[in-house]
Design an enzyme around this catalytic site. Structure first.
Site, PDB file in Angstrom:
ATOM      1  N   TYR A  61      -3.317  16.215   4.853  1.00  0.00           N
ATOM      2  CA  TYR A  61      -4.243  15.735   3.835  1.00  0.00           C
ATOM      3  C   TYR A  61      -5.172  16.878   3.433  1.00  0.00           C
ATOM      4  CZ  TYR A  61      -2.869  10.960   5.207  1.00  0.00           C
ATOM      5  OH  TYR A  61      -2.175   9.806   5.493  1.00  0.00           O
ATOM      6  N   SER A 213      -1.618   2.240   2.682  1.00  0.00           N
ATOM      7  CA  SER A 213      -1.625   1.814   1.281  1.00  0.00           C
ATOM      8  C   SER A 213      -1.358   0.319   1.148  1.00  0.00           C
ATOM      9  CB  SER A 213      -0.586   2.601   0.476  1.00  0.00           C
ATOM     10  OG  SER A 213      -0.843   2.522  -0.911  1.00  0.00           O
ATOM     11  N   GLY A 217      -1.464   1.361  -3.483  1.00  0.00           N
ATOM     12  CA  GLY A 217      -2.107   2.369  -4.314  1.00  0.00           C
ATOM     13  C   GLY A 217      -2.998   1.787  -5.394  1.00  0.00           C
ATOM     14  N   GLY A 218      -3.504   0.580  -5.152  1.00  0.00           N
ATOM     15  CA  GLY A 218      -4.383  -0.080  -6.112  1.00  0.00           C
ATOM     16  C   GLY A 218      -3.684  -1.047  -7.033  1.00  0.00           C
ATOM     17  N   GLY A 222      -5.828  -6.115  -8.646  1.00  0.00           N
ATOM     18  CA  GLY A 222      -6.212  -6.988  -9.746  1.00  0.00           C
ATOM     19  C   GLY A 222      -6.711  -6.215 -10.950  1.00  0.00           C
TER      20      GLY A 222
END
Length: 352
Positions: A61, A213, A217-218, A222
């Protein structure tokens, strides 16, 4: 916050883990975040105050910057008994031996991670991905050495297939090595493939499950809807993980998440996380984010309990096709065992 044993170990971890891929902002990780020390300190303190006791990172990372930031924030001392998990496998330089799961690479990278993290021991050291070029006996022996020397307390794997895990467990048993206590996997309402092999293996072998995740990843937050990708999101920047193979199914899942969330006065992300936390075999979900608001929202999922009806709706809309040999086992087991005993076939069939 609830705490669960990590696999068959006596180590207790919070049902929410703090992910740190957004820290550092170097290389490919810059697409997901670029938090510096000050912002990271606020987020870490927020998570610890909420009861989180595990921070997950990796040497890859931001080319080690994520580990360095964690080390600086924690300042060489462990706040509130916080646990640190990191990983190794991916390239950490241009040299021919600067990647993989060889004894050379693993031991060198563990020592480098210890320095960056400003600590004398890593609580959970995970091999980040399969390495088909290194004998697994060598990898497991190297991990065992790190435990024996007190540099690592527990070992785990990430992104292994079912046969990879079982081969590793067999080697640990036959060679009397320390065994994996956990596996880190991708598992969401949208991606339920882990129910075929990885979750049954976890139950059978006593492995803890850390989910990376967990809101895809979002995509399950929503905020992403049909024909709308939020500006500033990683998808808008070109991020393609996880791959979505059935777009219509994805948006059908999001629709149900949003409906349940609105009826409960919470976010869709919290509903998606609560579904995972309540799944059989799952130990902890790893949350990440770019902002304090995102972390605060995700942390609230620890207290959200879905009803049986809500879980059924989510299970139904997200159900993947039943693959061979499971459809064959279902047919024969239903006749032989009866509907109540289908749980013998694993969590996917039993809708755990």
């Amino acid at each position: 916050m609830e705490y669960r044993n990590l696999g068959r170990s006596g180590l207790k971890v919070s049902t929410i883990t703090m992910g740190t891929m957004t820290m550092g902002g170097k290389g490919w990780a810059s697409m997901v975040g670029s938090q510096g020390v000050d912002e990271a300190r606020r987020l870490i303190d927020m998570c610890l105050d909420a009861g989180v006791n595990l921070i997950d990172t990796a040497n890859a990372y931001s080319a080690g910057a994520s580990e360095e930031i964690i080390g600086e924030v924690l300042g060489g001392k462990r706040k509130n008994d916080v646990l640190i998990a990191t990983k190794a496998r991916f390239p950490m330089g241009d040299g021919i031996n600067n990647q993989g799961l060889s004894r050379h690479h693993l031991i060198r990278e563990c020592e480098a991670s210890l320095k960056r993290l400003n600590t004398d021991v890593i609580d959970l050291y995970q091999v980040h991905q399969w390495d088909g070029q290194t004998p697994l006996e060598e990898t497991m022996a190297a991990l065992d050495t790190l435990v024996q020397h007190g540099k690592v307390r527990y070992i785990g794997c990430s992104n292994f297939s079912g046969w990879h895990i079982m081969k590793a467990m067999g080697i640990s048993a036959s060679d009397h090595r320390h065994r994996f206590v956990s596996q880190q996997i991708h598992y969401t309402l949208e991606a339920r493939e882990a129910e075929y092999e990885l979750l049954p293996i976890s139950i059978d072998q006593g492995l803890g499950v850390l989910v990376w995740s967990p809101i895809a990843g979002g995509l399950l937050s929503g905020k992403h809807r049909r024909n709308h990708t939020p500006e500033g999101s990683r998808q808008a920047a070109g991020w393609t993980e996880p791959p979505i193979r059935d777009v219509d199914r994805l948006w059908a899942i999001v629709d149900v998440l949003v409906e349940i969330a609105e009826s409960r006065g919470v976010s869709a992300a919290q509903v998606a996380l609560a579904w995972l936390i309540g799944r059989k075999a799952v130990t902890s979900v790893i949350i990440g984010g770019r902002t304090e608001a995102q972390f605060r929202d995700n942390l609230a999922a620890a207290d959200l309990k879905l009803t049986a009806e809500e879980r059924t709706r989510l299970d139904t809309v997200s159900a993947p096709p039943i693959l061979y040999p499971y459809w064959h086992q279902m047919q024969t087991a239903a006749d032989r065992l009866g509907e109540a005993d289908l749980s013998l076939l694993g969590p996917h069939i039993a809708k755990a």
